[in-house]
Design a protein around this motif. Structure first.
Motif, PDB file in Angstrom:
ATOM      1  N   SER A  28      42.056  39.101  43.806  1.00 29.84           N
ATOM      2  CA  SER A  28      43.329  38.385  44.017  1.00 29.84           C
ATOM      3  C   SER A  28      44.176  38.308  42.743  1.00 29.84           C
ATOM      4  O   SER A  28      45.393  38.125  42.824  1.00 29.84           O
ATOM      5  CB  SER A  28      43.052  36.976  44.554  1.00 29.84           C
ATOM      6  N   GLU A  37      38.707  36.015  40.848  1.00 31.61           N
ATOM      7  CA  GLU A  37      40.010  36.631  41.126  1.00 31.61           C
ATOM      8  C   GLU A  37      40.006  38.122  40.769  1.00 31.61           C
ATOM      9  O   GLU A  37      41.032  38.684  40.396  1.00 31.61           O
ATOM     10  CB  GLU A  37      41.126  35.887  40.370  1.00 31.61           C
ATOM     11  N   VAL A  59      47.929  38.854  44.477  1.00 29.94           N
ATOM     12  CA  VAL A  59      48.615  37.939  45.407  1.00 29.94           C
ATOM     13  C   VAL A  59      49.818  37.282  44.730  1.00 29.94           C
ATOM     14  O   VAL A  59      50.707  36.769  45.397  1.00 29.94           O
ATOM     15  CB  VAL A  59      47.665  36.867  45.981  1.00 29.94           C
TER      16      VAL A  59
END
Ligand SMILES: *Cc1c(COP(=O)(O)O)cnc(C)c1O
Length: 426
Positions: free
Chosen positions: A241, A238, A245
């Motif tokens: 992300s 991640e 997100v």
């Protein structure tokens, strides 16, 4: 000659291709890169005084925009107290605790200085924890440039990965199995055959290094189930992300908990910070508690940690990610309308503050589909947008990013530029 061009020529005398990371050299799109002099909010200015609305945001790190006053102030204050100690400091514990609070699967976390380091360390830890050597990655996902991860699929019946870079020994690559992203069937077959030998599966839960490819419904859940069944460590990378997100990353958005998570980009707020963390029983295998070695002179650096903490403070404000996603959605809709007016085959989508722009009628769901996008059309669009003062990632295979500094005025200007750029493609 423009100052950026002069600087680029000079840079090439002393730095390979004039850049410290390959995509910056504009090889994918042609031409010479603007040299950036400063940034503020959603904008950057180059050495020739041109202003651009920036959709790269230091590759996603700058979720609150350039030179946010609170982040700058935190960095200045930290710098005045000393730049580095190589000894424990209080702010790094604060950052670790905050990461564990915000990211659902984190029980313990180690700070490092880059995403590459985080992924490399997570792989070593998974191997040390399981006593197994093989790992699975997915074509088109990027996890930094550690040897074991610079691997592409072997051709034909070969299940061994092949090095995707010179300098990676074939023996190293052979331990990496490369599969198609979003293909749960291939994953099940691989686990049936090799499950007992696989130390880890590493995946971008929202793929952002082959343009943007969100996970198909069920893909992450299948990964979770197979890894649990076979005693394999599931690693969500991640680095992109995370805090991009959604506040808790893709694992919060999709409700799937990995065993280990790697972080980077946003958690450093523009300074070099990476992290890897997860299950306590796995993390406690790291030195000096356990036998898996990992270390770093500048790990948990107080100035970098200050930038990260200040950024994480801002993005915890209620509604931050709703507003970020709304900005990304409005941009995708505006660009989609502009493309339709010109009859250009184009689609756009976003996950939170991550953008995918594709010169293709529908959004791709796999790496082969990403490769079908019209790269030539993208390159022409890219240069026209740059000339109009919009800075997109200089490759058809990169994701884009909005920040909280992108507002209605920036979107309007971007869509206005896109209308001209799409019309020029006809
Ligand atoms: C950027 C990125 C990395 C590498 O991080 P660096 O800080 O550039 O080393 C790793 N994984 C993902 C998913 C990334 O987007």
């Amino acid at each position: 000659m423009k100052r950026s061009q002069k600087l680029f020529q000079h840079a090439q005398l002393f730095i390979p291709a004039g850049v410290n990371s390959p995509v910056r050299a504009f090889r994918a799109v042609g031409g010479t890169p603007p040299f950036i002099q400063r940034g503020k909010g959603a904008q950057v200015w180059d050495a020739d005084g041109n202003a651009y609305i920036d959709y790269v945001g230091s590759w996603g790190a700058l979720v609150v925009g350039h030179a946010h006053p609170e982040v700058v102030k935190a960095v200045q204050r930290a710098a005045e107290r000393g730049l580095s100690f190589g000894a424990p400091t209080e702010p790094e514990v604060e950052l670790a605790e905050l990461l564990c609070k915000l990211v659902p699967s984190l029980e313990k976390v180690r700070l490092v200085s880059s995403g590459t380091e985080a992924a490399m360390s997570a792989i070593r830890l998974a191997r040390g924890f399981t006593g197994r050597a093989r790992i699975v990655k997915f074509e088109g996902c990027y996890h930094g440039h550690a040897d074991a991860l610079l691997v592409k699929a072997g051709s034909g019946a070969l299940t061994f990965g092949q090095p995707s870079s010179a300098g990676v020994p074939a023996e190293t690559a052979a331990h990496t199995i490369v599969l198609d992203y979003n293909n749960a069937f291939a994953l099940e077959k691989t686990f049936e055959r090799d499950g007992a030998e696989i130390a880890a599966v590493i995946v971008e839960p929202v793929a952002g290094n082959m343009n943007l490819v969100p996970p198909r419904p069920g893909f992450l859940e299948t990964l979770r189930k197979l890894c649990a069944r076979h005693g394999t460590v599931l690693i969500f990378d991640e680095v992109m992300s995370g805090f991009r997100v959604a506040l808790g990353g893709a694992q919060a958005l999709y409700g799937v908990k990995p065993d280990l998570t790697t972080l980077g980009k946003v958690i450093g707020g523009g300074l070099p910070v990476g992290a890897f963390g997860g299950r306590r029983d796995i993390m406690d295998r790291i030195a000096p508690l356990g036998p898996v070695y990992q270390a770093g002179t500048l790990s948990g650096n107080p100035v970098a940690v200050a930038a990260g903490l200040a950024t994480l403070k801002i993005i915890q404000a209620p509604g931050f990610f709703d507003r970020l996603a709304a900005t990304a959605r409005a941009l995708c809709e505006g660009l989609g309308r502009a493309a339709r007016e010109s009859g250009v085959a184009f689609s756009a989508q976003h996950v939170g503050g991550m953008l995918g722009l594709y010169f293709r009628a529908t959004a791709p769901v796999s790496y082969p589909e990403v490769l079908q996008c019209d790269k030539e059309a993208f390159n022409r669009f890219f240069h026209r947008m740059l000339a109009e003062g919009v800075y997109l990632a200089p490759s058809a295979y990169e994701a884009g990013f909005v920040s909280s500094a992108h507002g209605a005025a920036e979107l309007e200007k971007t869509v206005g530029a896109a209308k001209k750029a799409f019309a020029a493609l006809r």
